[in-house]
Design a protein around this motif. Structure first.
Motif, PDB file in Angstrom:
ATOM      1  N   THR A 262       0.658-133.572   1.632  1.00 43.97           N
ATOM      2  CA  THR A 262       1.769-133.425   0.679  1.00 43.97           C
ATOM      3  C   THR A 262       3.135-133.517   1.363  1.00 43.97           C
ATOM      4  OG1 THR A 262       1.500-131.021   0.838  1.00 43.97           O
ATOM      5  CG2 THR A 262       0.498-132.115  -1.055  1.00 43.97           C
ATOM      6  N   GLY A 263       3.153-133.571   2.689  1.00 40.86           N
ATOM      7  CA  GLY A 263       4.420-133.771   3.390  1.00 40.86           C
ATOM      8  C   GLY A 263       5.092-132.508   3.883  1.00 40.86           C
ATOM      9  N   LYS A 264       4.312-131.480   4.188  1.00 39.51           N
ATOM     10  CA  LYS A 264       4.886-130.197   4.647  1.00 39.51           C
ATOM     11  C   LYS A 264       5.639-130.367   5.966  1.00 39.51           C
ATOM     12  CE  LYS A 264       0.811-128.310   4.673  1.00 39.51           C
ATOM     13  NZ  LYS A 264       0.054-129.435   4.101  1.00 39.51           N
ATOM     14  N   SER A 265       4.978-130.932   6.963  1.00 40.29           N
ATOM     15  CA  SER A 265       5.603-131.110   8.276  1.00 40.29           C
ATOM     16  C   SER A 265       6.763-132.099   8.201  1.00 40.29           C
ATOM     17  CB  SER A 265       4.575-131.594   9.302  1.00 40.29           C
ATOM     18  OG  SER A 265       3.564-130.630   9.489  1.00 40.29           O
ATOM     19  N   THR A 266       6.608-133.143   7.409  1.00 34.96           N
ATOM     20  CA  THR A 266       7.672-134.137   7.253  1.00 34.96           C
ATOM     21  C   THR A 266       8.920-133.496   6.676  1.00 34.96           C
ATOM     22  OG1 THR A 266       6.035-135.893   6.903  1.00 34.96           O
ATOM     23  CG2 THR A 266       8.292-136.333   6.191  1.00 34.96           C
ATOM     24  N   LEU A 267       8.740-132.650   5.664  1.00 35.84           N
ATOM     25  CA  LEU A 267       9.879-131.951   5.060  1.00 35.84           C
ATOM     26  C   LEU A 267      10.557-131.051   6.088  1.00 35.84           C
ATOM     27  CD1 LEU A 267      11.633-131.109   2.665  1.00 35.84           C
ATOM     28  CD2 LEU A 267       9.863-129.447   2.038  1.00 35.84           C
ATOM     29  N   CYS A 268       9.759-130.280   6.828  1.00 37.96           N
ATOM     30  CA  CYS A 268      10.318-129.367   7.834  1.00 37.96           C
ATOM     31  C   CYS A 268      11.090-130.132   8.907  1.00 37.96           C
ATOM     32  CB  CYS A 268       9.204-128.547   8.477  1.00 37.96           C
ATOM     33  SG  CYS A 268       8.504-127.278   7.392  1.00 37.96           S
ATOM     34  N   LEU A 269      10.534-131.247   9.355  1.00 37.13           N
ATOM     35  CA  LEU A 269      11.198-132.037  10.395  1.00 37.13           C
ATOM     36  C   LEU A 269      12.530-132.599   9.905  1.00 37.13           C
ATOM     37  CD1 LEU A 269       8.127-133.913  11.913  1.00 37.13           C
ATOM     38  CD2 LEU A 269       9.561-132.232  13.086  1.00 37.13           C
ATOM     39  N   ASN A 270      12.600-132.922   8.632  1.00 35.44           N
ATOM     40  CA  ASN A 270      13.843-133.444   8.073  1.00 35.44           C
ATOM     41  C   ASN A 270      14.877-132.346   7.810  1.00 35.44           C
ATOM     42  OD1 ASN A 270      13.942-136.538   7.057  1.00 35.44           O
ATOM     43  ND2 ASN A 270      11.814-135.836   7.158  1.00 35.44           N
TER      44      ASN A 270
ATOM     45  N   TYR B 112       5.904-124.310  -2.697  1.00 40.08           N
ATOM     46  CA  TYR B 112       4.638-124.999  -2.938  1.00 40.08           C
ATOM     47  C   TYR B 112       4.921-126.479  -3.141  1.00 40.08           C
ATOM     48  CZ  TYR B 112       0.248-126.132  -5.446  1.00 40.08           C
ATOM     49  OH  TYR B 112      -0.944-126.687  -5.854  1.00 40.08           O
ATOM     50  N   LEU B 113       4.583-127.310  -2.162  1.00 38.20           N
ATOM     51  CA  LEU B 113       4.683-128.754  -2.310  1.00 38.20           C
ATOM     52  C   LEU B 113       3.455-129.223  -3.077  1.00 38.20           C
ATOM     53  CD1 LEU B 113       6.016-130.388   0.990  1.00 38.20           C
ATOM     54  CD2 LEU B 113       7.214-129.980  -1.157  1.00 38.20           C
ATOM     55  N   LYS B 114       3.648-129.497  -4.326  1.00 37.13           N
ATOM     56  CA  LYS B 114       2.501-129.758  -5.212  1.00 37.13           C
ATOM     57  C   LYS B 114       2.305-131.249  -5.447  1.00 37.13           C
ATOM     58  CE  LYS B 114       0.509-128.337  -9.643  1.00 37.13           C
ATOM     59  NZ  LYS B 114       0.673-127.444 -10.828  1.00 37.13           N
ATOM     60  N   ALA B 115       1.076-131.686  -5.225  1.00 38.88           N
ATOM     61  CA  ALA B 115       0.692-133.067  -5.508  1.00 38.88           C
ATOM     62  C   ALA B 115      -0.689-133.050  -6.143  1.00 38.88           C
ATOM     63  CB  ALA B 115       0.678-133.898  -4.232  1.00 38.88           C
ATOM     64  N   ASP B 116      -1.014-134.109  -6.881  1.00 29.47           N
ATOM     65  CA  ASP B 116      -2.376-134.175  -7.396  1.00 29.47           C
ATOM     66  C   ASP B 116      -3.335-134.412  -6.239  1.00 29.47           C
ATOM     67  OD1 ASP B 116      -3.220-137.289  -7.421  1.00 29.47           O
ATOM     68  OD2 ASP B 116      -1.093-137.085  -7.878  1.00 29.47           O
ATOM     69  N   ILE B 117      -4.569-134.000  -6.428  1.00 30.39           N
ATOM     70  CA  ILE B 117      -5.553-134.013  -5.339  1.00 30.39           C
ATOM     71  C   ILE B 117      -5.761-135.406  -4.770  1.00 30.39           C
ATOM     72  CG2 ILE B 117      -7.995-133.621  -4.799  1.00 30.39           C
ATOM     73  CD1 ILE B 117      -7.923-131.291  -6.793  1.00 30.39           C
ATOM     74  N   GLN B 118      -5.868-136.419  -5.623  1.00 30.97           N
ATOM     75  CA  GLN B 118      -6.158-137.763  -5.139  1.00 30.97           C
ATOM     76  C   GLN B 118      -5.010-138.326  -4.300  1.00 30.97           C
ATOM     77  OE1 GLN B 118      -9.239-139.216  -5.488  1.00 30.97           O
ATOM     78  NE2 GLN B 118      -8.346-140.518  -3.901  1.00 30.97           N
TER      79      GLN B 118
ATOM     80  N   ASN C 169       7.636-114.912  -5.095  1.00 31.76           N
ATOM     81  CA  ASN C 169       8.635-115.689  -4.347  1.00 31.76           C
ATOM     82  C   ASN C 169       8.293-117.166  -4.230  1.00 31.76           C
ATOM     83  OD1 ASN C 169       9.470-113.065  -3.933  1.00 31.76           O
ATOM     84  ND2 ASN C 169      10.217-113.454  -1.876  1.00 31.76           N
ATOM     85  N   ILE C 170       7.431-117.677  -5.084  1.00 34.89           N
ATOM     86  CA  ILE C 170       7.009-119.080  -4.978  1.00 34.89           C
ATOM     87  C   ILE C 170       7.863-119.979  -5.869  1.00 34.89           C
ATOM     88  CG2 ILE C 170       5.165-120.715  -5.525  1.00 34.89           C
ATOM     89  CD1 ILE C 170       3.160-118.763  -4.533  1.00 34.89           C
ATOM     90  N   ILE C 171       8.304-121.098  -5.293  1.00 38.20           N
ATOM     91  CA  ILE C 171       9.004-122.140  -6.026  1.00 38.20           C
ATOM     92  C   ILE C 171       8.228-123.438  -5.818  1.00 38.20           C
ATOM     93  CG2 ILE C 171      11.135-123.476  -6.215  1.00 38.20           C
ATOM     94  CD1 ILE C 171      12.594-121.002  -5.083  1.00 38.20           C
ATOM     95  N   THR C 172       8.009-124.192  -6.880  1.00 40.73           N
ATOM     96  CA  THR C 172       7.236-125.431  -6.791  1.00 40.73           C
ATOM     97  C   THR C 172       8.147-126.644  -6.712  1.00 40.73           C
ATOM     98  OG1 THR C 172       5.431-124.452  -8.081  1.00 40.73           O
ATOM     99  CG2 THR C 172       5.472-126.838  -7.918  1.00 40.73           C
ATOM    100  N   ILE C 173       7.817-127.553  -5.795  1.00 41.16           N
ATOM    101  CA  ILE C 173       8.490-128.845  -5.702  1.00 41.16           C
ATOM    102  C   ILE C 173       7.428-129.930  -5.823  1.00 41.16           C
ATOM    103  CG2 ILE C 173       9.774-130.436  -4.211  1.00 41.16           C
ATOM    104  CD1 ILE C 173      11.202-128.094  -2.987  1.00 41.16           C
TER     105      ILE C 173
END
Length: 214
Positions: free
Chosen positions: A18-26, A149-155, A191-195
């Motif tokens: 879902t791009g967790k590390s990519t987001l953090c690096l940016n 929460y970086l939310k994406a569909d499973i596929q 404390n959860i926010i969804t993106i």
């Protein structure tokens, strides 16, 4: 919007791909991005002791479940996996307490919630026992923190991960199990926010910046 001056710890979680590390690096020029601790030489003894004490509630819950499964002969986790899982929980507390003493906000792509999904045995215990999940979530710190929460569909997440990993990504049911856990945790942790991560990175960054208004 959230006033980031009051936030010391931001944890990004979501399905693999879902791009967790990519987001953090940016975002590393704006926030402290500290990778997971791998050796004791990296830690402060005072913070480590505090983290161990704070993690005792969750560790006791984990050990009780493991002992019960062992007695019932339903345990499919090794001693080394158990030690690794408990160590990962302590590291999460250490990162949180480390963040509280920093001037800038720390952003983390492998924290409390993500760690809960890393152990197959305990992940399935949490899925089948909502009361257990609530007990665990109630021990996750919420002061001065936000969980994204970086939310994406499973596929979509699986296809992205497949590009950088192996074919086993296509067949594992970890994605379905993680998704179930994340959806349940969303209603338990305030404390959860969804993106939505089913969009270009520029849009994800824009959504993040809209949330954390300076």
């Amino acid at each position: 919007m959230t006033n980031s001056r009051n936030i010391k710890y931001i944890e990004i979680f979501g399905l693999p791909g879902t791009g967790k590390s990519t987001l953090c690096l940016n975002l590393k020029n704006r926030y402290i991005f500290k990778k997971r601790i791998k050796t004791l030489r990296e830690v402060e003894v005072r913070l480590l002791l505090k983290s161990i004490i704070c993690s005792l509630n969750i560790i006791n819950i984990i050990l009780f479940r493991i002992v019960r499964a062992f007695i019932q002969r339903k345990l499919d986790i090794s001693l080394m996996e158990t030690i690794g899982f408990i160590n990962a929980i302590i590291v999460c507390y250490y990162m949180y307490h480390y963040a509280l003493q920093q001037e800038n906000t720390l952003i983390c792509d492998h924290g409390f919630i993500q760690t809960l999904t890393q152990n197959k045995f305990f992940r399935r215990e949490l899925i089948t026992d909502e009361k257990l999940l609530r007990r665990i979530i109630s021990n996750i710190p919420t002061s001065y923190s936000k969980y994204i929460y970086l939310k994406a569909d499973i596929q979509t997440a699986r296809d992205r991960a497949f590009k950088r990993c192996s074919a086993t990504v296509k067949t594992t049911n970890k994605y379905e199990e993680d998704y179930i856990l994340f959806e349940r945790i969303m209603v338990m942790l305030p404390n959860i926010i969804t993106i939505n991560s089913n969009q270009p990175l520029s849009n994800v960054l824009s959504d993040f910046n809209d949330i954390f208004n300076n």
